[in-house]
Design a protein around this motif. Structure first.
Motif: not given
Length: 534
Positions: A372-376, A381-387
């Motif tokens: 289920d792609a929603r979990i990864p 998303g958090e990696y990208m949010k943290r740049d």
């Protein structure tokens, strides 16, 4: 009323076909609704046969038909073969027992085996099926074979079985498939024929209107429901949800009081909706009280409530509540499901516990086979949010290696990450892949504007033209997008050729800004890109 009902039963095919193309020959599956004897699938071998023959442990390990059917380990295994073997061993098969087994299979989403049992029952002359049995059968066909097959099954039902139960089941299928026109047409026909005997069809319609954001239709539906029958707790929960969607605390609390006045018992959903509403509107004390009431009603019998509990604790910033609920789930069930991992990882990410979130993801990856792609996506998303773009890219490679197909959200997350870095070549590439990953794209106006703005600021004509091609393919071009393209050309000091012709081809009108931008860029230099476009 009886005359109306008989007319409906005799004329369902042509009437509904003309209203909502219900039984269009072009969309029918000719095999739909047919009773099929399912052969036993391969795989599993003798060991699996023995496990399935022993069945699930019921009442101290007794061997029962229900145990055998509920313990079928693979979808390829046949429920029909299991029933046949049970009979060959000299056991009897009772309809009420099969109905109970079908209910249990539906609860755990084992729809294929449930459908096989329904199809087997149709073939047995000694089993007298009721309208409700056919309604369940229709619902299962819709889930396994699709809506066209369910419609064909409905059409082929005996007249006396095509009553309110089957119609309500078909209505539910329309709602689940977001077919508003067909749902409304069928609901209207059911009203004409006196089939709105319970609040269930009304609840289906309310659910559809709320899901579609058509909150203005909710009051009239509630009023009509009350004039015909009594609302149940599901009705009130849907009504609450409608007001909660608009953050209307006062109206929601009035509905809650009506639940009490109706002498109904609020369930965990009632308090979940209220907790979420209070949380969104900063009524934190009320939110905590509602959450406590919800916790009293959550048990192993309504497992789905645990995921909601975790999310609500997370929304309130209650780290201890999140972890205690997770601990309770782990002690109550042998294996966590995707919804629970999704809620837990989302909650701890929101609480700033990214290391814990990554540990939970590792755990999910090792035990779940759903991909289920929603979990990864939560971790990505958090990696990208943290740049942390490089770590995000490495994580993306990991999920692909694990066989998880990137979803629309995956590509959008990557696009937003690259947008922060102003890497427009990758942004546009990910944006295109995002749109290609879905059958029908729901326009994300905010993202489109952000991408266009950055392309303009960089004067990235090549990127802007590529974006325009992607949006043309998706059927989303307008005057504002062409103006953005022209501003990008102007920033780059380049001439945009044949823009008026391109806009005419796309049925897009020019406004005053378009004309001014065309005039401005017409005095600029012709480049390789503009020549190629022309």
């Amino acid at each position: 009323l009886n005359m109306n009902r008989n007319i409906f039963l005799r004329s369902t095919r042509p009437t509904l076909a003309s209203i909502c193309r219900l039984f269009s020959a072009a969309t029918m599956d000719p095999a739909a609704g047919a009773v099929v004897k399912t052969r036993s699938g391969g795989g599993g071998g003798a060991a699996t046969d023995k496990r399935e023959a022993r069945g699930a442990s019921v009442a101290g390990g007794r061997d029962t038909l229900g145990g055998r059917l509920l313990s079928l380990m693979y979808t390829k295994r046949s429920a029909v073969v299991t029933i046949r073997k049970w009979k060959e061993e000299g056991h009897s098969v009772r309809k009420y027992e099969l109905n109970r087994i079908v209910r249990e299979l539906r609860k755990i989403k084992r729809y294929k085996h449930a459908l096989e049992i329904c199809e087997w029952m149709v073939l047995q002359e000694e089993i007298k099926l009721q309208p409700g049995d056919y309604a369940v059968h229709l619902d299962l066909i819709s889930k396994i074979r699709g809506l066209n097959s369910a419609e064909k099954f409905f059409e082929d039902l005996p007249d006396q079985m095509r009553g309110h139960a089957a119609c309500t089941s078909l209505l539910h299928s329309y709602v689940q498939n977001k077919l508003s026109d067909k749902a409304e047409a069928l609901f209207e026909k059911m009203a004409e024929c006196g089939f709105l005997k319970s609040c269930l069809p009304y609840n289906h319609m309310l659910s559809m209107y709320i899901s579609n954001g058509q909150f203005e239709k909710v009051p009239a539906m509630i009023k009509e429901l009350k004039s015909k029958t009594s609302p149940d707790i599901v009705t009130y929960n849907l009504w609450l949800t409608a007001f909660a969607s608009g953050n209307d605390v006062e109206a929601a609390e009035k509905v809650y009081l009506k639940v009490k006045e109706a002498d109904l018992s609020p369930d965990w959903v009632t308090y979940s909706v209220l907790t979420n509403l209070y949380s969104k509107t900063d009524n934190l004390e009320k939110a905590k009280l509602a959450l406590k009431e919800m916790e009293k009603l959550v048990s192993k019998k309504n497992r789905v409530a645990f995921a909601s509990l975790i999310s609500l604790h997370g929304n309130l910033g209650d780290k201890d509540g999140v972890n205690l609920t997770w601990k309770k789930i782990k002690s109550s069930f042998k294996k966590m499901n995707d919804a629970e991992y999704l809620s837990m990882i989302s909650a701890v990410v929101k609480l700033g516990e990214f290391e814990q979130a990554k540990g939970l993801y590792d755990e999910w990856e090792s035990v779940s086979g759903t991909r289920d792609a929603r979990i990864p996506n939560l971790i990505l998303g958090e990696y990208m949010k943290r740049d942390e773009i490089l770590l995000g890219e490495k994580f993306y490679e990991r999920i692909v290696e694990k066989g998880i197909n990137p979803s629309y959200s995956t590509w959008e997350i990557l696009a937003r990450g690259y947008l922060k870095r102003k890497d427009m070549e990758r942004v546009v590439d990910c944006f295109g892949k995002a749109i290609d990953s879905v059958k029908k794209w729901t326009v994300n106006e905010r993202l489109v504007k952000e991408v266009c703005k950055e392309l303009e600021e960089q004067g990235d004509v090549k990127g802007a033209e590529k974006l325009m091609t992607i949006l043309q393919k998706a059927g989303h071009v307008n005057t504002q997008l062409y103006n953005s393209l022209l501003r990008t050309y102007a920033k780059a000091g380049e001439m945009a050729l044949i823009v008026e012709e391109r806009m005419a081809k796309d049925n897009v009108e020019l406004d005053d800004e378009t004309k001014e931008l065309i005039r401005l860029t017409s005095r600029m230099r012709v480049t390789e890109i503009s020549s190629t476009i022309s």
